[in-house]
Design a protein around this motif. Structure first.
Motif, mmCIF file in Angstrom:
data_model
loop_
_atom_site.group_PDB
_atom_site.id
_atom_site.type_symbol
_atom_site.label_atom_id
_atom_site.label_comp_id
_atom_site.label_asym_id
_atom_site.label_seq_id
_atom_site.Cartn_x
_atom_site.Cartn_y
_atom_site.Cartn_z
ATOM 1 N N ARG A 168 7.228 -7.460 -15.339
ATOM 2 C CA ARG A 168 8.207 -6.400 -15.597
ATOM 3 C C ARG A 168 9.638 -6.903 -15.501
ATOM 4 O O ARG A 168 10.557 -6.256 -16.006
ATOM 5 C CB ARG A 168 8.006 -5.247 -14.593
ATOM 6 C CG ARG A 168 6.799 -4.373 -14.884
ATOM 7 C CD ARG A 168 7.117 -3.376 -15.979
ATOM 8 N NE ARG A 168 5.988 -2.512 -16.305
ATOM 9 C CZ ARG A 168 6.058 -1.512 -17.179
ATOM 10 N NH1 ARG A 168 7.189 -1.264 -17.804
ATOM 11 N NH2 ARG A 168 5.003 -0.778 -17.451
ATOM 12 N N ASP A 169 9.817 -8.058 -14.847
ATOM 13 C CA ASP A 169 11.163 -8.599 -14.670
ATOM 14 C C ASP A 169 11.110 -10.120 -14.730
ATOM 15 O O ASP A 169 10.929 -10.784 -13.705
ATOM 16 C CB ASP A 169 11.754 -8.134 -13.338
ATOM 17 C CG ASP A 169 13.184 -8.626 -13.141
ATOM 18 O OD1 ASP A 169 13.762 -9.181 -14.105
ATOM 19 O OD2 ASP A 169 13.702 -8.458 -12.024
ATOM 20 N N LEU A 211 9.120 -4.319 -23.528
ATOM 21 C CA LEU A 211 8.707 -3.406 -22.452
ATOM 22 C C LEU A 211 8.320 -2.042 -22.990
ATOM 23 O O LEU A 211 7.447 -1.366 -22.430
ATOM 24 C CB LEU A 211 9.834 -3.251 -21.418
ATOM 25 C CG LEU A 211 9.826 -4.204 -20.232
ATOM 26 C CD1 LEU A 211 10.973 -3.856 -19.289
ATOM 27 C CD2 LEU A 211 8.497 -4.152 -19.479
ATOM 28 N N ASP A 238 4.915 0.204 -22.203
ATOM 29 C CA ASP A 238 4.876 1.610 -21.795
ATOM 30 C C ASP A 238 3.900 2.399 -22.666
ATOM 31 O O ASP A 238 3.147 3.253 -22.178
ATOM 32 C CB ASP A 238 6.272 2.226 -21.888
ATOM 33 C CG ASP A 238 7.229 1.644 -20.854
ATOM 34 O OD1 ASP A 238 6.743 1.101 -19.838
ATOM 35 O OD2 ASP A 238 8.458 1.720 -21.063
#
Length: 335
Positions: A212-213, A238, A242
């Motif tokens: 996610r990062d 991203l 989702d």
């Protein structure tokens, strides 16, 4: 586990990619932890284990050899040559003498008399593919290896290699977000009864929701150099994750199960080899063997993540020059 055909071998439909137990994604796990992952995979029914001379500059072969030696007759052991570590640097070298020496070194590290499937890790453009495959054919004749594979090559190069010696498998990156094999290679593998061994089937962790990062990647994590994980592209990607999460919630499957289930549904020729250093992730990945996705879910997955919706190339320009895989937007020459 369900079974699929890999050249002369019948193997688990999902294998284990061993690279990240020693290489590529920051600080590797301890040898003890790596051994636990290997044995847990074996206990779960995995019979295909994939390593290479490059991984950890020999350390991964040593780990795999030491841990799996007592179980050698239960598994199909694969490794790779043609790209190794020389004085701390990654070197592509497909000269016959180099391939023969790499094989001898791999046999010693793997503690075995024969490697079941031996891949040319990269085609060295300075050496005709016929010469490199010819050297591997000599290793088959000598009883050092049982079958030959190629990695990151095009359908045209596969055809040239096949003219020298039967090719059991081509290893290529293939997943929801890397569709390059669909340009020509997958059809060529079907036509020639060659297995397509899919590495990074979970998009180097992205498709499983584990990234996610990317700013938290270790300094030596190879994903730092990959455009898809860089800021200008990652924020767009991203949004795909989702959407996938929404489908996962709706169907009751995990992200990894959706991604792996989609890949297994593409062709009986495809054998994914996800890698992990986490025992829980290992079980989740292998559980995809029991997942059957209906056509509606497969179609929706196709629509969410594909070559047109993913932002960024899979490799940077320098790495792209080292591979022979077909690329979208580039005309494919007849094999």
């Amino acid at each position: 586990m369900k079974q699929r055909q890999l050249g002369p071998f019948t193997v688990s439909a999902i294998g284990l990619g061993c690279m990240n137990l020693s290489h590529a994604y920051g600080v590797p796990p301890s040898a003890e932890q790596g051994g636990q992952v290997l044995l847990a995979a074996l206990d779960a029914g995995v019979t295909l284990f994939d390593t290479a001379a490059l991984y950890g500059f020999g350390a991964n072969e040593e780990l795999v050899g030491r841990v799996l030696k007592p179980h050698r007759q239960q598994i199909v052991l694969t490794s790779k040559c043609g790209m190794t570590g020389v004085e701390g640097k990654r070197v592509i070298d497909g000269r016959p003498d180099t391939l023969r020496q790499t094989c001898e070194d791999s046999l010693r590290r793997l503690q075995t008399d024969v490697i079941d499937l031996y891949y040319l890790h990269r085609w060295d453009r300075q050496v005709p593919i016929e010469d490199s495959v010819g050297a591997l054919a000599d290793l088959v004749a000598a009883g050092k290896i049982r079958s030959i594979g190629l990695s990151e090559v095009s359908a045209a190069t596969l055809a040239r290699a096949q003219a020298v010696h039967p090719i059991a498998a081509v290893q290529s990156e293939y997943s929801l977000w890397t569709r390059n094999p669909e340009i020509a290679l997958l059809d060529a593998c079907r036509a020639q009864n060659v297995a397509l061994v899919a590495f990074s089937p979970l998009g180097r962790g992205f498709l499983a929701g584990g990234v996610r990062d990317p700013s938290g990647f270790a300094a030596n994590d190879i994903r730092r150099a990959m455009p898809r994980f860089q800021a200008e592209h990652f924020s767009r990607n991203l949004r795909l994750l989702d959407a996938l999460q929404g489908l996962a919630t709706e169907t009751g499957f995990t992200l990894a199960q959706l991604a792996m289930g989609w890949l297994l549904a593409q062709s009986e020729q495809v054998i994914p080899i996800p890698g992990t250093s986490n025992l829980r992730h290992l079980q989740e990945n292998l559980s995809a063997d029991t997942v059957t996705l209906d056509m509606e879910v497969l179609t929706r997955l196709d629509a969410i993540v594909n070559e047109n919706t993913v932002s960024g190339a899979r490799y940077n320009a320098a790495t792209q020059q080292e591979i022979d895989t077909e690329e979208f937007g580039v005309s494919v020459q007849p094999a």
